[in-house]
Write an enzyme that holds these catalytic residues in place. Structure first.
Site, PDB file in Angstrom:
ATOM      1  N   SER A  65       0.798  -1.233   0.000  1.00  0.00           N
ATOM      2  CA  SER A  65       0.000   0.000   0.000  1.00  0.00           C
ATOM      3  C   SER A  65       0.829   1.279   0.000  1.00  0.00           C
ATOM      4  O   SER A  65       0.275   2.366  -0.098  1.00  0.00           O
ATOM      5  CB  SER A  65      -0.984  -0.001   1.169  1.00  0.00           C
ATOM      6  N   LYS A  82      -6.192   4.246   8.827  1.00  0.00           N
ATOM      7  CA  LYS A  82      -5.196   5.125   8.209  1.00  0.00           C
ATOM      8  C   LYS A  82      -5.680   6.570   8.213  1.00  0.00           C
ATOM      9  O   LYS A  82      -4.917   7.497   8.483  1.00  0.00           O
ATOM     10  CB  LYS A  82      -4.924   4.670   6.775  1.00  0.00           C
TER      11      LYS A  82
END
Ligand code: ADP
Length: 761
Positions: A661, A704
């Site tokens: 990611s 996140k």
């Protein structure tokens, strides 16, 4: 002194025998200790305890002592005979005056021992060919002398009580030995004649009749054995009753009866007695009868869920649907829900609430670290120390046949040499198979079809595909700071105060303080750490209250460090200044989200790439993809990769640095480095990148974004395909951030100003 009245048997000196501790306690009316003295009183006729009078007791008794205590058993050892000079007895209480009665030792002990050995082998020989020889042999071989043999078989001796007493009263050892032999051999002969007669009968009759005869014979012998060991009878009777009442299925009942018969034959002293006892205790402890489903009231169920947990709306909705479907189908189980999320996000405790909402029993079965199939399905009873598996053990602990079972940490099952525990679990969860789930230990099927299973896991990554397919994944994304605040205020703090015995007047924790605990003293997606901190806080306050230092305690943010005895956590904050080659990324950890910085630098060299910061393999591949992408997007700058060495570093030790990611962040950082266009520290990003420059979806978006908001980020680029996940992101996080979905990595490069519009894309 503990008085033990007995009838129909004989207790000589120098005999060891076991007594059930409970029975002994009743006679003593006090806790039994090693060294306690006992007196065996021989009765002239059978009497109930409370009817025993002085005239019922023979004037010679046997003295002994409690030699040891082993679990539920006391080992008694008789020492000598005594003359009872005076006896007072009124039912249960006794008082005697006694003197030791001397023995006339007129027989060589060697000689007596030889005769004892012969008696013993004659006895075993007589038992040869009978079903209970096995059990009897172990028992008989433990006898040490003739007195023991005669005392412990005395109930079987075919002589009157008076004759038995005459043996006890005989002072000459030589004469007593003769009397004992006479009584013993006469009884043995009688037994032999009896069994020969039975043998003849057996041969001449049909199979069925023969079986009956054997059974009768066994019962007779068993009765005799039971008389020797009255303590056995209570266990056997207890289990007979329990098996009758349990409502077991046919197979289970047959197995239990088989085990019960073996237990009878084995006797208390037998090696396997304990194992057989444990088995019956386990299977009769299970609930075999089906429980009718409780009336389902959806309103009430929702109320229970709402009372116990703040938020988690989607999860609660799904649970209510499940309950409704179960009600319509008139079933007690349904789809298997798998709650996935970081620790402390409420997965297990909501499982408990489901049970409460359904008014059913709850049990938690932890599967973490299970590496052996037998831990799920049980060990076969042929193994020493065999145990039932965790599933059946849980069902038994629940005390119901339809509990809600939370299978905790299904992601932590380990496949090992001990077989594959996940395949055993599949069988447990499969509605086609679990109505006849057979635990190896039990060796008989048990119906699990009314059990409602709920599973929890931290991640789905390590759950084998077939198992995962069987379950419906519901993710617990972690709580935002605001949600944590509400959970703390409504649930955790009141509970912590109640646990510490502190009333509302005694402790005030301001909202500001709660927020400080969340932000500066916990680092997690769930609320487990927060719960611990609040518990600590209440304990610290309790000390102040009890010591009288204060009548009430007010906790302010600045007091936390001292009360919690912890230094506040330092979170990374965004950089103050921007510089080419440095970009902020977002990482997911089990404790929630974190921001991370990707730093890139050219140094003089010849095209080498140096990577530091302990990156994992997947992330190293992302570096190569990023380099190739940047070369293709900025062809005229690719010369720089030839004449320089590239150094990529990702600081911050605590954040695990693997996974794809960071692809978008790496590409942007490199692009910024080659173009010299710095990216504002207020931008952060997450996304996997393909070699075509397409941004692909990632996991852990809510965490996140929470980290980004906390760190002071203003704008976040996320993969377009992750847009659906935004529904799981807390409102205040969405409010605080500008969230920009992107499809191509070039969209990011343009919007961050790395790629000016004039560049080719
Ligand atoms: P997990 O199983 O996800 O690790 P737990 O269910 O053990 O987490 O939860 C830890 C603690 O946090 C429990 O005391 C639980 O009651 C509390 N908790 C978690 N989520 C909530 C919530 N939404 N509302 C109230 N309490 C919560």
């Amino acid at each position: 002194m503990i008085y033990i009245p007995y009838y129909g048997a004989l207790t000589l000196p120098d005999v060891s025998c076991y007594f059930k501790l409970d029975a002994l306690k009743e006679m003593a009316d006090k806790p039994i200790e090693v060294g306690d003295k006992v007196l065996f009183l021989m009765l002239k006729e059978s009497k109930k305890d409370d009817e025993i009078r002085a005239e019922d007791i023979y004037p010679i008794a046997t003295r002994g002592v409690v030699e040891s205590i082993e679990g539920e058993w006391a080992l008694l050892h008789t020492t000598s005979r005594v003359n009872l000079d005076s006896i007072q007895a009124d039912g249960k209480s006794f008082h005697v005056e006694m003197r030791t009665r001397p023995e006339i030792n007129d027989l060589d002990p060697e000689e007596q021992n030889k005769r004892f050995q012969k008696m013993r082998s004659d006895m075993l020989e007589a038992l040869e060919g009978t079903q209970w020889l096995m059990g009897a042999r172990n028992y008989v071989m433990r006898w040490n002398n003739m007195n023991e043999l005669v005392s412990l078989t005395s109930a079987m001796l075919q002589i009157s009580s008076d004759e038995k007493y005459a043996i006890l009263a005989e002072d000459s050892v030589a004469k007593r030995t003769e009397r004992m032999e006479k009584a013993f051999y006469e009884s043995l002969e009688l037994y032999k004649v009896n069994s020969e007669a039975q043998d003849a009968q057996k041969q001449s009759n049909e199979q069925l009749y023969r079986e009956q005869a054997i059974r009768r014979q066994m019962n007779y012998l068993q009765g005799e054995l039971d008389k020797l060991h009255p303590e056995n009878v209570t266990d056997i009777q207890k289990f007979e009753k329990k098996i009758q009442e349990s409502g077991m299925n046919e197979t289970a009942r047959a197995e239990a009866e088989k085990v019960l018969n073996r237990m009878k034959q084995e006797g208390q002293e037998g090696h396997e007695y304990g194992m057989l006892y444990d088995y019956l205790d386990f299977v009769t402890g299970l609930v075999w009868k089906k429980e009718p489903p409780a009336e389902i009231d959806l309103e009430a169920a929702r109320k229970v869920l709402d009372e116990d947990h703040f938020g988690l709306k989607k999860t609660k909705d799904r649970i209510i649907q499940q309950i409704a479907v179960m009600a319509l189908n008139k079933k007690q189980s349904g789809s298997i829900l798998l709650f996935v999320g970081a620790p402390g996000t409420g997965k297990t405790s909501i499982g408990q609430s489901i049970a409460k909402a359904l008014q059913r029993k709850y049990v938690r079965v932890s599967l973490g670290g299970v590496r052996d199939e037998a831990e799920i399905r049980g060990h076969r009873r042929t193994y020493i120390g065999a145990m039932p598996g965790r599933i059946m053990d849980g069902i038994r602990r629940s005390g119901a046949s339809n509990p809600v079972v939370v299978l905790d940490e299904v992601d932590k099952l380990v496949r090992d040499y001990g077989g594959d525990p996940s395949s055993a679990l599949l069988e447990v969860l499969d509605p086609e198979q679990n109505a006849t789930f057979t635990d190896h230990y039990m060796n008989v099927p048990y119906d699990l079809s009314d059990v409602l299973f709920v599973c929890t896991a931290n991640t789905t990554d390590t759950i084998p595909e077939p198992l995962l397919n069987r379950m419906e994944v519901i993710s617990f994304p972690g709580y935002s700071a605001l949600e944590k605040f509400q959970i703390a205020k409504r649930h955790l703090l009141p509970k912590a105060m109640e646990k510490a015995g502190i009333s509302e007047e005694q402790l005030t924790v301001s909202d500001e303080t709660l927020r400080a605990v969340i932000a500066d003293y916990t680092m997690e997606a769930g609320v487990r750490g927060l719960k611990n901190r609040l518990d600590t806080l209440c304990r610290a306050a309790a000390v102040q209250l009890v010591s009288g230092a204060k009548e009430s305690v007010k906790v302010k943010p600045e007091d936390l460090r001292g009360l919690l005895e912890l230094a506040p956590i330092r979170h990374d904050h965004i950089l103050e200044a921007k510089a080419p080659g440095i970009v902020t990324g977002l990482a997911w950890t089990q404790a929630g989200g974190e921001i991370l910085f990707i730093e890139t630098l050219f140094t003089k060299g010849n095209g080498k790439t140096v990577i530091t910061g302990q990156l994992g393999d997947v992330m190293k591949e992302s570096v190569q993809i990023a380099v190739s992408l940047v070369k293709s997007i900025f062809p005229e700058e690719s010369e720089k990769f030839v004449h320089n060495d590239l150094h990529i570093h990702v600081p911050a030790g605590a954040v695990p640095k693997d996974g794809p990611s960071a692809g978008i962040t790496l590409t942007t950082a490199l692009a910024s480095l080659v173009t010299g266009n710095a990216v504002s520290p207020e931008y952060a990003m997450t996304g996997e990148v393909s070699l075509r420059g397409v941004v692909m979806p990632i996991g852990g978006l809510p965490e996140k974004l929470m980290a980004a908001q906390r760190a002071g980020v203003k704008q976040v680029f996320i993969p377009e395909e992750n847009q659906d996940d935004l529904m799981d992101v807390a409102e205040e996080v969405r409010q605080a951030l500008k969230i920009v979905p992107v499809h191509y990595v070039t969209d990011v490069l343009k919007q961050t100003g790395v790629m000016k519009d004039t560049c080719a894309s």
